[in-house]
Design a protein around this motif. Structure first.
Motif, PDB file in Angstrom:
ATOM      1  N   THR A  99       0.842  -1.189   0.000  1.00  0.00           N
ATOM      2  CA  THR A  99       0.000   0.000   0.000  1.00  0.00           C
ATOM      3  C   THR A  99       0.883   1.246   0.000  1.00  0.00           C
ATOM      4  OG1 THR A  99      -0.104   0.214   2.414  1.00  0.00           O
ATOM      5  CG2 THR A  99      -1.707  -1.259   1.360  1.00  0.00           C
ATOM      6  N   GLU A 100       0.277   2.421  -0.121  1.00  0.00           N
ATOM      7  CA  GLU A 100       1.037   3.671  -0.109  1.00  0.00           C
ATOM      8  C   GLU A 100       1.667   3.948   1.243  1.00  0.00           C
ATOM      9  OE1 GLU A 100      -1.320   6.895  -1.516  1.00  0.00           O
ATOM     10  OE2 GLU A 100      -1.667   6.023  -3.486  1.00  0.00           O
ATOM     11  N   SER A 101       1.214   3.251   2.276  1.00  0.00           N
ATOM     12  CA  SER A 101       1.769   3.461   3.616  1.00  0.00           C
ATOM     13  C   SER A 101       3.002   2.604   3.874  1.00  0.00           C
ATOM     14  CB  SER A 101       0.708   3.152   4.681  1.00  0.00           C
ATOM     15  OG  SER A 101       0.327   1.781   4.624  1.00  0.00           O
ATOM     16  N   MET A 102       3.472   1.886   2.837  1.00  0.00           N
ATOM     17  CA  MET A 102       4.644   1.017   2.976  1.00  0.00           C
ATOM     18  C   MET A 102       5.758   1.464   2.033  1.00  0.00           C
ATOM     19  SD  MET A 102       2.779  -2.709   2.831  1.00  0.00           S
ATOM     20  CE  MET A 102       1.334  -3.108   3.826  1.00  0.00           C
ATOM     21  N   THR A 103       6.991   1.213   2.448  1.00  0.00           N
ATOM     22  CA  THR A 103       8.139   1.464   1.587  1.00  0.00           C
ATOM     23  C   THR A 103       8.903   0.167   1.363  1.00  0.00           C
ATOM     24  OG1 THR A 103      10.180   2.747   1.309  1.00  0.00           O
ATOM     25  CG2 THR A 103       9.625   2.094   3.549  1.00  0.00           C
ATOM     26  N   GLU A 110       7.906   2.262  -6.106  1.00  0.00           N
ATOM     27  CA  GLU A 110       7.984   3.579  -5.478  1.00  0.00           C
ATOM     28  C   GLU A 110       7.090   3.608  -4.235  1.00  0.00           C
ATOM     29  OE1 GLU A 110       7.935   4.227 -10.028  1.00  0.00           O
ATOM     30  OE2 GLU A 110       7.042   2.873  -8.555  1.00  0.00           O
ATOM     31  N   ASP A 111       7.411   4.495  -3.291  1.00  0.00           N
ATOM     32  CA  ASP A 111       6.594   4.600  -2.085  1.00  0.00           C
ATOM     33  C   ASP A 111       5.140   4.895  -2.424  1.00  0.00           C
ATOM     34  OD1 ASP A 111       8.835   4.108  -0.607  1.00  0.00           O
ATOM     35  OD2 ASP A 111       8.993   6.106   0.278  1.00  0.00           O
ATOM     36  N   ALA A 112       4.901   5.730  -3.444  1.00  0.00           N
ATOM     37  CA  ALA A 112       3.533   6.118  -3.793  1.00  0.00           C
ATOM     38  C   ALA A 112       2.804   5.043  -4.584  1.00  0.00           C
ATOM     39  CB  ALA A 112       3.544   7.421  -4.585  1.00  0.00           C
ATOM     40  N   ALA A 113       3.537   4.058  -5.117  1.00  0.00           N
ATOM     41  CA  ALA A 113       2.916   2.995  -5.909  1.00  0.00           C
ATOM     42  C   ALA A 113       2.390   1.895  -5.003  1.00  0.00           C
ATOM     43  CB  ALA A 113       3.916   2.432  -6.908  1.00  0.00           C
TER      44      ALA A 113
END
Length: 244
Positions: free
Chosen positions: A75-79, A126-129
């Motif tokens: 999710t977007e909350s993960m890197t 990417e973080d946003a992906a």
């Protein structure tokens, strides 16, 4: 002997005696999460035990100790990079908790925190992906994921602001990239993309160069392994018969 009677002996020694195997094999079985002490999985070979009940999973007794590979719905909350920051997204390794394990996981593997930390991610986003990410400790799978001679196909979906003209769509189909319109309205266009290999940032740069406002990016498939039916944030163990 007095030391063993008061402090116990290493779990690896007990398991080696139970299975009539070497100490190193016993340590591999313990780290793999196949051993329970009084009904609780213990993955530390150095753990001292005395008269506790030691149970070893039958698959481990047969020597079937598979190497772990996990697929995750990022999710977007993960890197995808280790998180050493106080703030910001949590790392994908932190997401590998029992609470987020998918109910669709049909494997019988125990996944311990020690194992999770040893997994490598060669398919970062990417973080946003969002979407499919793979973590593994299996050398064969890791080699396949990073094969530059025969890279795996990535199927992605992207939402951009507004409509995409036929001219721009044509420029989204250079050699090595197939792009089609999945759905569109006056406000947004959904694109489906397929490309061999993927480097974080490359699609974002392509869209920016065409003056397209990228709203979201999601990986749906990697080779023959699909994201569905994993829900956002969930993970599962890759089954032995599944191939990329």
């Amino acid at each position: 002997m007095p030391i063993e009677s008061t402090e116990g002996i290493r779990l690896a020694k007990r398991v080696a005696a139970l299975l009539s195997c070497s100490r190193s094999e016993a340590e591999q079985i313990i780290v793999g999460g196949w051993v329970q002490v009084n009904g609780i999985v213990v993955d530390d070979p150095a753990r001292r035990v005395r008269d506790e009940l030691i149970e070893v999973h039958p698959q481990a007794q047969r020597g079937a100790i598979p190497l772990l590979t996990v697929v995750l719905h990022k999710t977007e909350s993960m890197t995808c990079w280790p998180s050493g920051r106080q703030r910001g997204p949590a790392s994908i390794w932190e997401a590998l908790s029992p609470a987020l394990r998918s109910e669709t996981d049909r494997s019988d593997l125990k996944v311990t925190p020690r194992q999770s930390k040893n997994l490598l991610c060669l398919t970062p986003l990417e973080d946003a992906a969002t979407g499919l990410v793979v973590l593994s400790e299996d050398p064969r799978i890791l080699r396949r994921l990073e094969d530059r001679q025969a890279p795996l196909e990535n199927e992605m979906s992207a939402d951009v602001h507004g409509q995409v003209s036929p001219e721009v769509l044509a420029r989204l189909n250079p050699q090595g990239l197939r792009t089609s319109v999945n759905h569109h309205t006056e406000q947004a266009t959904g694109l489906r993309l397929a490309l061999k290999g993927y480097v974080p940032g490359e699609l974002g740069a392509l869209f920016a160069g065409l003056a397209l406002d990228l709203r979201s990016l999601k990986r749906l498939r990697l080779g023959r392994v699909a994201l569905a039916p994993l829900q956002p944030g969930q993970w599962r163990v890759l089954l032995p018969y599944e191939r990329f």
